[in-house]
Design a protein around this motif. Sequence first.
Motif, PDB file in Angstrom:
ATOM      1  N   GLU A 164       0.876  -1.179   0.000  1.00  0.00           N
ATOM      2  CA  GLU A 164       0.000   0.000   0.000  1.00  0.00           C
ATOM      3  C   GLU A 164       0.912   1.228   0.000  1.00  0.00           C
ATOM      4  OE1 GLU A 164      -2.263   0.197   3.687  1.00  0.00           O
ATOM      5  OE2 GLU A 164      -0.469   0.489   4.875  1.00  0.00           O
ATOM      6  N   ARG A 196       0.906  -6.833  -4.513  1.00  0.00           N
ATOM      7  CA  ARG A 196       0.386  -7.862  -3.609  1.00  0.00           C
ATOM      8  C   ARG A 196       0.425  -9.198  -4.328  1.00  0.00           C
ATOM      9  NH1 ARG A 196      -4.850  -4.646  -0.967  1.00  0.00           N
ATOM     10  NH2 ARG A 196      -3.593  -2.838  -0.380  1.00  0.00           N
ATOM     11  N   GLU A 198      -1.357 -11.651  -4.800  1.00  0.00           N
ATOM     12  CA  GLU A 198      -2.741 -12.112  -4.678  1.00  0.00           C
ATOM     13  C   GLU A 198      -2.850 -13.594  -5.028  1.00  0.00           C
ATOM     14  OE1 GLU A 198      -5.261 -10.374  -3.632  1.00  0.00           O
ATOM     15  OE2 GLU A 198      -4.819  -8.251  -3.963  1.00  0.00           O
ATOM     16  N   PHE A 206      -9.244  -5.654 -12.581  1.00  0.00           N
ATOM     17  CA  PHE A 206      -9.865  -5.504 -11.256  1.00  0.00           C
ATOM     18  C   PHE A 206      -8.916  -5.929 -10.140  1.00  0.00           C
ATOM     19  CE2 PHE A 206     -12.077  -7.253  -7.592  1.00  0.00           C
ATOM     20  CZ  PHE A 206     -12.785  -6.127  -7.192  1.00  0.00           C
ATOM     21  N   ARG A 207      -8.366  -7.132 -10.274  1.00  0.00           N
ATOM     22  CA  ARG A 207      -7.448  -7.595  -9.232  1.00  0.00           C
ATOM     23  C   ARG A 207      -6.171  -8.096  -9.887  1.00  0.00           C
ATOM     24  NH1 ARG A 207      -8.803  -8.596  -4.264  1.00  0.00           N
ATOM     25  NH2 ARG A 207     -10.931  -9.242  -4.720  1.00  0.00           N
ATOM     26  N   THR A 208      -5.092  -7.365  -9.697  1.00  0.00           N
ATOM     27  CA  THR A 208      -3.805  -7.730 -10.267  1.00  0.00           C
ATOM     28  C   THR A 208      -2.772  -7.746  -9.148  1.00  0.00           C
ATOM     29  OG1 THR A 208      -3.502  -5.404 -10.796  1.00  0.00           O
ATOM     30  CG2 THR A 208      -4.243  -6.811 -12.593  1.00  0.00           C
ATOM     31  N   PHE A 211      -0.508  -2.888  -9.074  1.00  0.00           N
ATOM     32  CA  PHE A 211      -1.591  -1.948  -9.367  1.00  0.00           C
ATOM     33  C   PHE A 211      -1.252  -0.587  -8.781  1.00  0.00           C
ATOM     34  CE2 PHE A 211      -3.296  -2.063  -5.043  1.00  0.00           C
ATOM     35  CZ  PHE A 211      -2.793  -3.280  -4.583  1.00  0.00           C
ATOM     36  N   GLN A 213      -2.477   2.913  -6.578  1.00  0.00           N
ATOM     37  CA  GLN A 213      -3.417   3.458  -5.591  1.00  0.00           C
ATOM     38  C   GLN A 213      -3.306   4.980  -5.546  1.00  0.00           C
ATOM     39  OE1 GLN A 213      -2.027   1.473  -1.972  1.00  0.00           O
ATOM     40  NE2 GLN A 213      -3.864   0.200  -2.007  1.00  0.00           N
ATOM     41  N   GLU A 215      -3.984   7.492  -2.438  1.00  0.00           N
ATOM     42  CA  GLU A 215      -4.358   7.400  -1.025  1.00  0.00           C
ATOM     43  C   GLU A 215      -4.119   8.711  -0.289  1.00  0.00           C
ATOM     44  OE1 GLU A 215      -4.343   3.121   0.621  1.00  0.00           O
ATOM     45  OE2 GLU A 215      -2.241   3.623   0.313  1.00  0.00           O
ATOM     46  N   GLU A 278     -15.527  -4.601  -4.084  1.00  0.00           N
ATOM     47  CA  GLU A 278     -14.969  -3.341  -3.568  1.00  0.00           C
ATOM     48  C   GLU A 278     -14.340  -2.509  -4.678  1.00  0.00           C
ATOM     49  OE1 GLU A 278     -12.014  -3.752  -0.427  1.00  0.00           O
ATOM     50  OE2 GLU A 278     -11.221  -1.764  -0.906  1.00  0.00           O
ATOM     51  N   LEU A 279     -14.715  -1.231  -4.657  1.00  0.00           N
ATOM     52  CA  LEU A 279     -14.105  -0.282  -5.598  1.00  0.00           C
ATOM     53  C   LEU A 279     -13.088   0.587  -4.836  1.00  0.00           C
ATOM     54  CD1 LEU A 279     -13.986   1.326  -8.261  1.00  0.00           C
ATOM     55  CD2 LEU A 279     -16.109   2.472  -7.579  1.00  0.00           C
ATOM     56  N   GLU A 318      -8.430   7.537   6.524  1.00  0.00           N
ATOM     57  CA  GLU A 318      -7.788   7.156   5.258  1.00  0.00           C
ATOM     58  C   GLU A 318      -8.804   6.822   4.163  1.00  0.00           C
ATOM     59  OE1 GLU A 318      -6.465   3.126   4.388  1.00  0.00           O
ATOM     60  OE2 GLU A 318      -4.449   3.942   4.176  1.00  0.00           O
ATOM     61  N   THR A 320      -9.134   5.726   0.363  1.00  0.00           N
ATOM     62  CA  THR A 320      -8.228   5.107  -0.602  1.00  0.00           C
ATOM     63  C   THR A 320      -8.964   4.709  -1.879  1.00  0.00           C
ATOM     64  OG1 THR A 320      -6.727   3.247  -0.976  1.00  0.00           O
ATOM     65  CG2 THR A 320      -8.439   2.892   0.638  1.00  0.00           C
ATOM     66  N   GLY A 322      -8.435   2.843  -5.790  1.00  0.00           N
ATOM     67  CA  GLY A 322      -7.621   2.091  -6.740  1.00  0.00           C
ATOM     68  C   GLY A 322      -7.672   2.815  -8.079  1.00  0.00           C
TER      69      GLY A 322
HETATM   70  N1  GAP Z   1      -4.113   1.638   2.517  1.00  0.00           N
HETATM   71  C1  GAP Z   1      -5.301   0.891   2.587  1.00  0.00           C
HETATM   72  C2  GAP Z   1      -5.433  -0.113   1.553  1.00  0.00           C
HETATM   73  O1  GAP Z   1      -4.479  -0.414   0.857  1.00  0.00           O
HETATM   74  P1  GAP Z   1      -7.126  -1.784   0.450  1.00  0.00           P
HETATM   75  O2  GAP Z   1      -8.630  -1.853   0.553  1.00  0.00           O
HETATM   76  O3  GAP Z   1      -6.384  -3.032   0.692  1.00  0.00           O
HETATM   77  O4  GAP Z   1      -6.685  -0.637   1.458  1.00  0.00           O
HETATM   78  C3  GAP Z   1      -7.183   0.064  -1.371  1.00  0.00           C
HETATM   79  O5  GAP Z   1      -6.738  -1.206  -0.978  1.00  0.00           O
HETATM   80  C4  GAP Z   1      -7.707   0.060  -2.802  1.00  0.00           C
HETATM   81  O6  GAP Z   1      -6.691  -0.429  -3.680  1.00  0.00           O
HETATM   82  C5  GAP Z   1      -8.894  -0.886  -3.039  1.00  0.00           C
HETATM   83  O7  GAP Z   1     -10.113  -0.282  -2.673  1.00  0.00           O
HETATM   84  C6  GAP Z   1      -8.786  -1.135  -4.526  1.00  0.00           C
HETATM   85  O8  GAP Z   1      -9.357  -0.064  -5.252  1.00  0.00           O
HETATM   86  C7  GAP Z   1      -7.283  -1.129  -4.757  1.00  0.00           C
HETATM   87  N2  GAP Z   1      -6.749  -2.510  -4.790  1.00  0.00           N
HETATM   88  C8  GAP Z   1      -6.452  -3.295  -3.738  1.00  0.00           C
HETATM   89  N3  GAP Z   1      -5.954  -4.486  -4.138  1.00  0.00           N
HETATM   90  C9  GAP Z   1      -5.936  -4.451  -5.495  1.00  0.00           C
HETATM   91  C10 GAP Z   1      -5.511  -5.369  -6.508  1.00  0.00           C
HETATM   92  N4  GAP Z   1      -4.986  -6.562  -6.199  1.00  0.00           N
HETATM   93  N5  GAP Z   1      -5.641  -4.996  -7.811  1.00  0.00           N
HETATM   94  C11 GAP Z   1      -6.142  -3.780  -8.131  1.00  0.00           C
HETATM   95  N6  GAP Z   1      -6.542  -2.882  -7.215  1.00  0.00           N
HETATM   96  C12 GAP Z   1      -6.441  -3.184  -5.916  1.00  0.00           C
END
Ligand code: GAP
Length: 456
Positions: A164, A196, A198, A206-208, A211, A213, A215, A278-279, A318, A320, A322
């Motif tokens: 993050e 991450r 993942e 959407f999930r990579t 990515f 952020q 914040e 989650e967005l 906070e 945040t 994406g």
């Molecule tokens: N600092 C707090 C934090 O990182 P999080 O909900 O884990 O909170 C924030 O992540 C935002 O980052 C998410 O709402 C999403 O938009 C984006 N995000 C998180 N993981 C992601 C992923 N693997 N791929 C793309 N976007 C991601």
Amino acid sequence: MALYSHKSIKSQVSSVMKKEEKNNLMEKIISLCKRRGFIFPGSEIYGGLANSWDYGPLGVELKNNIKREWWRRFVHARTDMVGIDSALVMNPKVWEASGHLENFSDPLVECKKCHSRFRADQISEKCENCGGKEFTPASQFNLMFKTFIGPAEEKANVAYFRPETAQGMFVNFKQVLETSRRRLPFGIAQIGKAFRNEITPGNFIFRTREFEQMEIEYFIKESEWEKYFDHWLNEMRNWLKDLGVRKWHEAEIPDGERAHYSKRTIDIEYDFPFGKKELYGLAYRTDFDLKNHSEKSGQDLRYTDPETGEKFLPHVIEPTWGVDRSVLVAMLEAYREEEAPTAEEGESEVRVVMAFPKWLAPIKIAILPLSKKENLSNKAKELYQDLAKDFVCEYDETQSIGKRYRRQDEIGTPYCVTVDFESLEDNAVTVRDRDTMKQERVKISELKAYLLDKLA
Ligand code: GAP
């Protein structure tokens, strides 16, 4: 859970998309992104790399528009905010203090038959890969992206790419406070990559595992957390509306399900074609981070109240966002299929339009000479050079004018400026509006002011 909706002008545009077509919306968006140069599969000439995506010429413009507007609105337009850009790889002690090394994990299970791995909270009854019904018991899998600093791959050299951007703000809190001479409440913003590992990335961007952020860590007195939580929730709502999002959900995350640092969290969720997900997020992180960094680093990170002289650790709200999920939502919301008349009398065809809010459109103006004849293209190129000083423009002289209009509709260009033979005589051009398809004759001498006004 509350539901908010926002009726924009775009939602009034008649749409002929049928229900079953909506189910294919993701496929259509992915295909349009590749075909038109928004987003490509990563490393494609080598057969790709699973779940990695590269932004192409239009995608980078769209993404930059999002980041630029976010920075303008939340950093430049406010007296209580400053920005930073911190390193991607930080001292590993940062992640000890933040709790990520201990807590930032997802439950992982393995299919006993084919050894595919899944997030325990995301599996149905059967293995998606082989249909197997038996899984290993769940174990915690840490999502931190490991690397080594320097030429020796030894334990002492282990480091992590940040999961993050937030910790950059906490670690630099004291220096930012001192150098910017801010008083509470004030916030630090950052836009940047996060990583991450993942377990189950997917659904396009959407999930990579890599990515971006955007914040904000907003530092406050503890007694004021509810007030500023509401303030940032409102800011997030305004942002969503301006991005063109017509409907979203605000989910209060219950005790036991929040991140390890949070006392209150609201997830902004969106109905993606693949489900409600989650967005963005909004969390009250208390003084968790500053307290732990004070203890682990031995540095006094307290704030001194200039009026009372009282020293205390600020608390943090906070919000945040994406970046990639913002891009995806903007594309999903903008996509339209509409009946539009063709050049043939009484005939119509389906046109695809990316009805982006104008500020978001990757290209603002397309300059189209009616023919490739030199005198026309010279005039059009001159016009391009002039308009490109103020707007992101595209010059296109290939194929029929109808096809060029359709191409610009498909990438969301709000205005097409056509230079025709009459332009050589009357020094005027035809301006076509993406949404109404209406055309207007405008004098070249008045064109810039006209477009500035329309795009404001
Ligand atoms: N600092 C707090 C934090 O990182 P999080 O909900 O884990 O909170 C924030 O992540 C935002 O980052 C998410 O709402 C999403 O938009 C984006 N995000 C998180 N993981 C992601 C992923 N693997 N791929 C793309 N976007 C991601």
